[in-house]
Motif scaffolding. Structure first.
Motif, PDB file in Angstrom:
ATOM      1  N   LYS A   1       0.578  -1.310  -0.314  1.00  0.00           N
ATOM      2  CA  LYS A   1      -0.379  -0.036  -0.093  1.00  0.00           C
ATOM      3  C   LYS A   1       1.077   1.034  -0.368  1.00  0.00           C
ATOM      4  N   GLY A   2       1.658   0.870   0.412  1.00  0.00           N
ATOM      5  CA  GLY A   2       3.119   2.156   0.612  1.00  0.00           C
ATOM      6  C   GLY A   2       3.537   2.654  -0.698  1.00  0.00           C
ATOM      7  N   LYS A   3       3.310   4.428  -0.704  1.00  0.00           N
ATOM      8  CA  LYS A   3       4.251   4.720  -1.918  1.00  0.00           C
ATOM      9  C   LYS A   3       5.250   4.416  -1.623  1.00  0.00           C
ATOM     10  N   ARG A   4       6.166   4.363  -0.595  1.00  0.00           N
ATOM     11  CA  ARG A   4       7.616   4.094  -0.299  1.00  0.00           C
ATOM     12  C   ARG A   4       8.090   2.944  -1.134  1.00  0.00           C
ATOM     13  N   GLU A   5       7.068   2.165  -1.070  1.00  0.00           N
ATOM     14  CA  GLU A   5       7.662   0.859  -1.821  1.00  0.00           C
ATOM     15  C   GLU A   5       7.547   0.738  -3.114  1.00  0.00           C
ATOM     16  N   THR A   6       6.516   1.352  -3.442  1.00  0.00           N
ATOM     17  CA  THR A   6       5.851   1.528  -5.185  1.00  0.00           C
ATOM     18  C   THR A   6       7.267   2.386  -5.783  1.00  0.00           C
ATOM     19  N   GLN A   7       7.378   3.465  -5.495  1.00  0.00           N
ATOM     20  CA  GLN A   7       8.467   4.195  -6.192  1.00  0.00           C
ATOM     21  C   GLN A   7       9.875   3.474  -5.718  1.00  0.00           C
TER      22      GLN A   7
END
Length: 92
Positions: free
Chosen positions: A75-81
């Motif tokens: 769910k986290g933006k950090r992981e996706t980025q």
């Protein structure tokens, strides 16, 4: 762990070992679980190859499809980025 509903077992396989069951993460999932746990933002490929001592050729073996599957897991933006930047750095 903050994952989207229904994706907790994505890239995790079930193995029976000596009569017991173990859930074992595939390499891309294990790496991203560590990144998630440590709350690590993208710091460049050198962080993985020098800091975590991951062989860059092994990241290529894992391949883009394994990392792309994980874009829908966290769910986290950090992981996706992190995944997106890693795929760019590896030219996957």
């Amino acid at each position: 762990m903050t994952t989207h509903t229904g994706y907790f077992y994505q890239s995790v396989t079930r193995h029976k070992l000596q009569g017991q069951v173990a859930l074992i993460a595939e390499p891309a999932r294990a790496l991203m679980d560590l990144i998630h746990l440590r709350k690590t933002p993208w710091q460049g490929l050198a962080y993985l190859t020098e800091g975590l001592r991951v062989d860059e050729s092994e990241l290529h073996v894992v391949g883009s499809s394994s990392f792309a599957e994980l874009l829908h897991v966290y769910k986290g933006k950090r992981e996706t980025q992190f995944i997106e930047e890693l795929m760019k750095a590896l030219a996957l």
